[in-house]
Design a protein around this motif. Structure first.
Motif, PDB file in Angstrom:
ATOM      1  N   LEU A  17       0.823  -1.210   0.000  1.00 54.02           N
ATOM      2  CA  LEU A  17       0.000   0.000   0.000  1.00 54.02           C
ATOM      3  C   LEU A  17       0.856   1.258   0.000  1.00 54.02           C
ATOM      4  CD1 LEU A  17      -2.760  -1.111   2.517  1.00 54.02           C
ATOM      5  CD2 LEU A  17      -2.843  -1.139   0.011  1.00 54.02           C
ATOM      6  N   PHE A  18       1.941   1.253   0.777  1.00 48.15           N
ATOM      7  CA  PHE A  18       2.811   2.422   0.816  1.00 48.15           C
ATOM      8  C   PHE A  18       3.580   2.612  -0.488  1.00 48.15           C
ATOM      9  CE2 PHE A  18       3.372   2.902   5.708  1.00 48.15           C
ATOM     10  CZ  PHE A  18       2.129   3.505   5.775  1.00 48.15           C
ATOM     11  N   LEU A  26       9.922   1.439  -1.838  1.00 45.26           N
ATOM     12  CA  LEU A  26       9.403   2.630  -1.162  1.00 45.26           C
ATOM     13  C   LEU A  26      10.405   3.763  -1.321  1.00 45.26           C
ATOM     14  CD1 LEU A  26       8.084   1.055   2.180  1.00 45.26           C
ATOM     15  CD2 LEU A  26       6.886   1.397   0.005  1.00 45.26           C
ATOM     16  N   GLU A  27       9.862   4.941  -1.614  1.00 52.53           N
ATOM     17  CA  GLU A  27      10.666   6.143  -1.782  1.00 52.53           C
ATOM     18  C   GLU A  27       9.928   7.302  -1.122  1.00 52.53           C
ATOM     19  OE1 GLU A  27      12.385   5.423  -6.207  1.00 52.53           O
ATOM     20  OE2 GLU A  27      10.215   5.468  -5.992  1.00 52.53           O
ATOM     21  N   ALA A  28      10.624   8.394  -0.937  1.00 48.80           N
ATOM     22  CA  ALA A  28      10.025   9.572  -0.305  1.00 48.80           C
ATOM     23  C   ALA A  28       8.743   9.992  -1.028  1.00 48.80           C
ATOM     24  CB  ALA A  28      11.022  10.722  -0.258  1.00 48.80           C
ATOM     25  N   ALA A  29       8.738   9.930  -2.350  1.00 49.75           N
ATOM     26  CA  ALA A  29       7.566  10.350  -3.131  1.00 49.75           C
ATOM     27  C   ALA A  29       6.335   9.518  -2.800  1.00 49.75           C
ATOM     28  CB  ALA A  29       7.871  10.278  -4.626  1.00 49.75           C
ATOM     29  N   ASP A  30       6.531   8.235  -2.477  1.00 48.41           N
ATOM     30  CA  ASP A  30       5.395   7.385  -2.098  1.00 48.41           C
ATOM     31  C   ASP A  30       4.715   7.926  -0.848  1.00 48.41           C
ATOM     32  OD1 ASP A  30       5.625   5.322  -4.106  1.00 48.41           O
ATOM     33  OD2 ASP A  30       7.354   4.547  -3.007  1.00 48.41           O
ATOM     34  N   PHE A  31       5.514   8.369   0.107  1.00 45.44           N
ATOM     35  CA  PHE A  31       4.954   8.850   1.367  1.00 45.44           C
ATOM     36  C   PHE A  31       4.302  10.220   1.204  1.00 45.44           C
ATOM     37  CE2 PHE A  31       7.264   5.267   2.663  1.00 45.44           C
ATOM     38  CZ  PHE A  31       6.648   4.828   3.827  1.00 45.44           C
ATOM     39  N   GLU A  32       4.823  11.030   0.307  1.00 50.04           N
ATOM     40  CA  GLU A  32       4.169  12.311   0.019  1.00 50.04           C
ATOM     41  C   GLU A  32       2.821  12.075  -0.660  1.00 50.04           C
ATOM     42  OE1 GLU A  32       4.926  15.407   1.058  1.00 50.04           O
ATOM     43  OE2 GLU A  32       6.510  14.409   2.190  1.00 50.04           O
ATOM     44  N   LYS A  50      -4.357  17.841   9.929  1.00 50.19           N
ATOM     45  CA  LYS A  50      -3.839  17.378   8.643  1.00 50.19           C
ATOM     46  C   LYS A  50      -2.319  17.495   8.601  1.00 50.19           C
ATOM     47  CE  LYS A  50      -7.977  18.512   5.991  1.00 50.19           C
ATOM     48  NZ  LYS A  50      -8.537  19.347   4.916  1.00 50.19           N
ATOM     49  N   GLU A  51      -1.785  18.609   9.094  1.00 50.99           N
ATOM     50  CA  GLU A  51      -0.331  18.786   9.103  1.00 50.99           C
ATOM     51  C   GLU A  51       0.334  17.766  10.029  1.00 50.99           C
ATOM     52  OE1 GLU A  51       3.436  19.385   8.565  1.00 50.99           O
ATOM     53  OE2 GLU A  51       1.899  20.133   7.205  1.00 50.99           O
ATOM     54  N   ARG A  52      -0.308  17.473  11.134  1.00 50.83           N
ATOM     55  CA  ARG A  52       0.243  16.465  12.054  1.00 50.83           C
ATOM     56  C   ARG A  52       0.342  15.114  11.354  1.00 50.83           C
ATOM     57  NH1 ARG A  52      -2.856  14.258  17.431  1.00 50.83           N
ATOM     58  NH2 ARG A  52      -1.232  12.816  18.126  1.00 50.83           N
ATOM     59  N   LEU A  53      -0.688  14.753  10.588  1.00 60.43           N
ATOM     60  CA  LEU A  53      -0.650  13.487   9.870  1.00 60.43           C
ATOM     61  C   LEU A  53       0.422  13.520   8.781  1.00 60.43           C
ATOM     62  CD1 LEU A  53      -1.693  10.632   9.478  1.00 60.43           C
ATOM     63  CD2 LEU A  53      -3.465  11.559   7.981  1.00 60.43           C
ATOM     64  N   TYR A  60       7.734   8.749   9.454  1.00 60.50           N
ATOM     65  CA  TYR A  60       7.708   7.316   9.153  1.00 60.50           C
ATOM     66  C   TYR A  60       8.749   7.031   8.067  1.00 60.50           C
ATOM     67  CZ  TYR A  60       5.328   2.754   8.602  1.00 60.50           C
ATOM     68  OH  TYR A  60       4.999   1.421   8.564  1.00 60.50           O
ATOM     69  N   TRP A  61       8.716   7.823   6.981  1.00 60.81           N
ATOM     70  CA  TRP A  61       9.663   7.630   5.885  1.00 60.81           C
ATOM     71  C   TRP A  61      11.103   7.836   6.362  1.00 60.81           C
ATOM     72  CZ3 TRP A  61      11.336   5.356   1.938  1.00 60.81           C
ATOM     73  CH2 TRP A  61      12.422   5.846   1.235  1.00 60.81           C
ATOM     74  N   GLU A  62      11.338   8.904   7.087  1.00 60.67           N
ATOM     75  CA  GLU A  62      12.695   9.191   7.556  1.00 60.67           C
ATOM     76  C   GLU A  62      13.213   8.075   8.457  1.00 60.67           C
ATOM     77  OE1 GLU A  62      12.102  13.047   9.293  1.00 60.67           O
ATOM     78  OE2 GLU A  62      11.854  13.976   7.319  1.00 60.67           O
ATOM     79  N   THR A  63      12.344   7.520   9.282  1.00 63.54           N
ATOM     80  CA  THR A  63      12.746   6.409  10.146  1.00 63.54           C
ATOM     81  C   THR A  63      13.079   5.181   9.307  1.00 63.54           C
ATOM     82  OG1 THR A  63      11.399   7.239  11.959  1.00 63.54           O
ATOM     83  CG2 THR A  63      12.049   4.933  12.083  1.00 63.54           C
ATOM     84  N   LEU A  64      12.253   4.880   8.326  1.00 62.13           N
ATOM     85  CA  LEU A  64      12.540   3.748   7.444  1.00 62.13           C
ATOM     86  C   LEU A  64      13.884   3.928   6.756  1.00 62.13           C
ATOM     87  CD1 LEU A  64       9.115   3.069   5.671  1.00 62.13           C
ATOM     88  CD2 LEU A  64      10.178   1.727   7.485  1.00 62.13           C
TER      89      LEU A  64
END
Length: 179
Positions: A17-18, A26-32, A50-53, A60-64
């Protein structure tokens, strides 16, 4: 600790899904892209929520990237991602932030409950199957007003990432349904 089969199936589903662009990593663009989809799912949510999410998706991405990008290519392969179930403590803070932010998005009134329509909209935006979403919501034990508690959902998200867990409400998301 050896992860349960259910935990491995949950993580594989999350990876698929991600991988929002479907390129197999998975890449940064996926999370954006995922962040945009999910924050748009509940238009009545406050901008701060919304900004918090969106921030939780970035974290999440940075941790991955920090924890799993073994070869330093800026992408996370399915094999790299699967290791999340072997070392969940490395992701606890990111998962906590994501769980709290996603559950809060489902509560635009700020009254501590998530109604079925908001829950379904958010889960559809992530990409889960409609029948599985409905089964998950029902497993959380909605009240007479067809709502669940925000903290119940947040805890369910945390459980979803725990390698020792099986038989949890989140397992409904990986269940094969027909019809």
């Amino acid at each position: 600790m050896t992860p349960t089969n259910e935990a491995t199936a949950r993580v594989q589903l999350v990876f698929s899904l991600f991988d929002a662009d479907g390129n197999g990593c998975l890449e940064a663009a996926d999370f954006e892209l995922m962040s945009e989809r999910v924050t748009a799912a509940v238009p009545t949510a406050a901008d701060g929520v919304k900004e918090r999410l969106a921030a939780s998706f970035r974290r999440y991405w940075e941790t991955l990237l920090t924890e799993l990008d073994a070869n330093g290519d800026g992408r996370i392969s399915p094999e790299e991602f699967t290791s999340i179930v072997l070392n969940p403590q490395r992701f606890d803070a990111a998962v906590d932030e994501f769980a709290e932010a996603l559950a809060a998005m489902g509560d635009p009134e700020g009254d501590g409950v998530v109604a079925r329509p908001e829950f379904v909209a958010l889960m559809l935006a992530i990409g889960f199957a409609p029948r599985n979403i409905e089964a998950l919501f029902d497993a959380f034990g909605p009240d007479a007003g067809d709502r669940i508690r925000v903290d119940t959902w947040a805890e369910g998200i945390r459980d979803y990432y725990r390698p020792e867990k099986s038989g949890i409400p989140g397992d409904h998301l990986t269940a094969t349904t027909s019809g």
